[in-house]
Scaffold this motif. Structure first.
Motif, PDB file in Angstrom:
ATOM      1  N   ILE A 121       0.835  -1.053  -0.204  1.00 37.76           N
ATOM      2  CA  ILE A 121      -0.008   0.016  -0.072  1.00 37.76           C
ATOM      3  C   ILE A 121       0.957   1.320  -0.018  1.00 37.76           C
ATOM      4  N   TYR A 122       0.547   2.285  -0.717  1.00 40.85           N
ATOM      5  CA  TYR A 122       1.277   3.481  -0.891  1.00 40.85           C
ATOM      6  C   TYR A 122       0.192   4.522  -0.627  1.00 40.85           C
ATOM      7  N   LYS A 123       0.835   5.660   0.241  1.00 43.12           N
ATOM      8  CA  LYS A 123      -0.034   6.848   0.348  1.00 43.12           C
ATOM      9  C   LYS A 123       0.337   7.872  -0.211  1.00 43.12           C
ATOM     10  N   ILE A 124      -0.277   9.052  -0.605  1.00 44.92           N
ATOM     11  CA  ILE A 124       0.212  10.217  -1.265  1.00 44.92           C
ATOM     12  C   ILE A 124       0.448  11.259  -0.292  1.00 44.92           C
ATOM     13  N   LYS A 125       1.889  11.450  -0.346  1.00 45.10           N
ATOM     14  CA  LYS A 125       2.254  12.648   0.603  1.00 45.10           C
ATOM     15  C   LYS A 125       2.074  14.070   0.058  1.00 45.10           C
ATOM     16  N   GLU A 126       1.880  15.109   0.978  1.00 43.66           N
ATOM     17  CA  GLU A 126       1.553  16.393   0.674  1.00 43.66           C
ATOM     18  C   GLU A 126       2.588  17.241   0.049  1.00 43.66           C
ATOM     19  N   ALA A 130       7.046  14.739  -8.335  1.00 45.79           N
ATOM     20  CA  ALA A 130       7.121  13.324  -8.956  1.00 45.79           C
ATOM     21  C   ALA A 130       8.505  12.532  -8.306  1.00 45.79           C
ATOM     22  N   GLY A 131       8.256  11.269  -7.747  1.00 52.10           N
ATOM     23  CA  GLY A 131       9.452  10.615  -7.222  1.00 52.10           C
ATOM     24  C   GLY A 131       9.499  10.833  -5.684  1.00 52.10           C
ATOM     25  N   THR A 132       8.755  11.708  -5.112  1.00 48.57           N
ATOM     26  CA  THR A 132       9.028  11.960  -3.716  1.00 48.57           C
ATOM     27  C   THR A 132       7.201  11.888  -3.145  1.00 48.57           C
ATOM     28  N   GLN A 133       6.434  11.902  -4.080  1.00 50.03           N
ATOM     29  CA  GLN A 133       4.872  11.972  -3.564  1.00 50.03           C
ATOM     30  C   GLN A 133       4.289  10.738  -2.969  1.00 50.03           C
ATOM     31  N   LEU A 134       4.853   9.580  -3.229  1.00 54.97           N
ATOM     32  CA  LEU A 134       4.444   8.384  -2.936  1.00 54.97           C
ATOM     33  C   LEU A 134       5.311   7.653  -1.713  1.00 54.97           C
ATOM     34  N   GLU A 135       4.881   7.346  -0.735  1.00 59.09           N
ATOM     35  CA  GLU A 135       5.455   6.442   0.485  1.00 59.09           C
ATOM     36  C   GLU A 135       4.676   5.258   0.663  1.00 59.09           C
ATOM     37  N   LYS A 136       5.525   4.212   1.085  1.00 56.74           N
ATOM     38  CA  LYS A 136       4.849   3.118   1.385  1.00 56.74           C
ATOM     39  C   LYS A 136       4.224   3.139   2.811  1.00 56.74           C
ATOM     40  N   SER A 137       3.257   2.511   2.959  1.00 59.14           N
ATOM     41  CA  SER A 137       2.313   2.381   4.080  1.00 59.14           C
ATOM     42  C   SER A 137       2.172   0.945   4.520  1.00 59.14           C
ATOM     43  N   VAL A 138       1.954   0.929   5.992  1.00 57.43           N
ATOM     44  CA  VAL A 138       1.864  -0.468   6.612  1.00 57.43           C
ATOM     45  C   VAL A 138       0.297  -0.997   6.238  1.00 57.43           C
ATOM     46  N   LEU A 147      -2.929   3.994  -2.550  1.00 59.99           N
ATOM     47  CA  LEU A 147      -2.827   3.007  -3.832  1.00 59.99           C
ATOM     48  C   LEU A 147      -2.314   1.625  -3.548  1.00 59.99           C
ATOM     49  N   ARG A 148      -2.922   0.521  -4.073  1.00 56.68           N
ATOM     50  CA  ARG A 148      -2.417  -0.597  -3.680  1.00 56.68           C
ATOM     51  C   ARG A 148      -1.858  -1.203  -4.823  1.00 56.68           C
ATOM     52  N   ASN A 173      10.436  -0.989 -15.077  1.00 53.35           N
ATOM     53  CA  ASN A 173       9.216  -1.410 -14.607  1.00 53.35           C
ATOM     54  C   ASN A 173       7.803  -0.659 -14.657  1.00 53.35           C
ATOM     55  N   MET A 174       6.859  -1.200 -14.902  1.00 50.38           N
ATOM     56  CA  MET A 174       5.458  -0.156 -14.846  1.00 50.38           C
ATOM     57  C   MET A 174       4.914  -0.895 -13.514  1.00 50.38           C
ATOM     58  N   ILE A 175       4.352  -0.171 -12.597  1.00 51.19           N
ATOM     59  CA  ILE A 175       3.986  -0.668 -11.325  1.00 51.19           C
ATOM     60  C   ILE A 175       2.308  -0.408 -11.578  1.00 51.19           C
ATOM     61  N   GLN A 176       1.596  -1.428 -11.608  1.00 52.43           N
ATOM     62  CA  GLN A 176       0.094  -1.360 -11.702  1.00 52.43           C
ATOM     63  C   GLN A 176      -0.420  -0.964 -10.508  1.00 52.43           C
ATOM     64  N   LEU A 177      -1.375  -0.084 -10.152  1.00 49.20           N
ATOM     65  CA  LEU A 177      -1.992   0.361  -8.992  1.00 49.20           C
ATOM     66  C   LEU A 177      -3.573   0.390  -9.104  1.00 49.20           C
ATOM     67  N   GLU A 178      -3.881   0.025  -8.008  1.00 50.60           N
ATOM     68  CA  GLU A 178      -5.504   0.221  -7.518  1.00 50.60           C
ATOM     69  C   GLU A 178      -5.709   1.404  -7.016  1.00 50.60           C
ATOM     70  N   VAL A 179      -6.583   2.415  -7.162  1.00 43.64           N
ATOM     71  CA  VAL A 179      -6.964   3.337  -6.326  1.00 43.64           C
ATOM     72  C   VAL A 179      -8.080   2.614  -5.214  1.00 43.64           C
ATOM     73  N   VAL A 180      -7.864   3.245  -4.047  1.00 43.64           N
ATOM     74  CA  VAL A 180      -8.599   2.785  -2.785  1.00 43.64           C
ATOM     75  C   VAL A 180      -8.846   4.076  -2.230  1.00 43.64           C
ATOM     76  N   ILE A 181     -10.215   4.363  -2.295  1.00 46.15           N
ATOM     77  CA  ILE A 181     -10.598   5.440  -1.384  1.00 46.15           C
ATOM     78  C   ILE A 181     -11.401   4.998  -0.154  1.00 46.15           C
ATOM     79  N   ILE A 182     -11.074   5.346   1.157  1.00 47.51           N
ATOM     80  CA  ILE A 182     -11.802   5.191   2.195  1.00 47.51           C
ATOM     81  C   ILE A 182     -12.283   6.448   2.908  1.00 47.51           C
ATOM     82  N   GLY A 183     -13.631   5.982   3.499  1.00 44.95           N
ATOM     83  CA  GLY A 183     -14.372   6.977   4.177  1.00 44.95           C
ATOM     84  C   GLY A 183     -15.419   7.625   3.506  1.00 44.95           C
TER      85      GLY A 183
END
Length: 183
Positions: A121-126, A130-138, A147-148, A173-183
């Motif tokens: 899972i990756y979250k979007i940083k504020e 590009a290249g610093t906006q995505l951060e791995k999440s537990v 993003l999964r 490599n191309m990383i395939q992601l699924e958008v997950v919206i919660i709440g």
């Protein structure tokens, strides 16, 4: 950033189909496609161009910058340099609103030194870089957009020999992601 590829494919994004919500937004800095934004209000005096801001962790309506990169005019070598494409600072570009379960493919460059694996899972940083906006999440956040990783695939197969030690195009490599919206 200049040496990174930053390729973004909207492989299965609902709003890119007929009748979708694609907004015209002005970006203040040069950026590649694939940068996540929050769409704001209209610019002063405009009824078409909107502002953008960096997404916050709890934002549920996120958009992605995506301007077509391919120019089918083959007369100029520069038009064939896919991957070096950047949206110019202060330009107006399309932004596409993301929906739950949309599919996005991003090149490895968007993840910095991290090598994504299926299921992560990756979250979007504020920020809007590009290249610093995505951060791995537990795990998934309590609210917001995550993003999964659902797949990792090679971008291409090198099929043109440049010399005995080099082949083109250079695969990545191309990383395939699924958008997950919660709440």
């Amino acid at each position: 950033m200049a040496n990174n590829y930053f390729r973004c494919d909207l492989s299965a994004v609902h709003e890119t189909n007929a009748g979708g919500r694609i907004h015209s937004v002005r970006i203040n800095n040069e950026m590649p496609n694939g940068v996540f934004v929050v769409i704001g209000g209209y610019e002063t005096g405009s009824t078409e161009i909107k502002t953008v801001a960096a997404p916050k962790a709890t934002d549920k309506e996120i958009a992605i910058i995506q301007k077509p990169e391919i120019n089918y005019d083959e007369r100029f070598k520069a038009d064939q340099a896919i991957g070096k494409f950047r949206n110019e600072a202060h330009s107006v570009v399309p932004a596409v609103i993301l929906s739950n379960h949309d599919g996005i493919d991003l090149s490895q460059d968007y993840f910095g030194a991290t090598v994504p694996k299926v299921g992560e899972i990756y979250k979007i940083k504020e920020n809007l870089v590009a290249g610093t906006q995505l951060e791995k999440s537990v795990d998934l956040p309590a609210s917001g957009v995550a993003l999964r990783v659902i797949g990792v695939k090679p971008s291409c197969i090198a099929n043109f020999v440049v010399d005995k030690n080099s082949r083109m195009p250079k695969p990545y490599n191309m990383i395939q992601l699924e958008v997950v919206i919660i709440g």
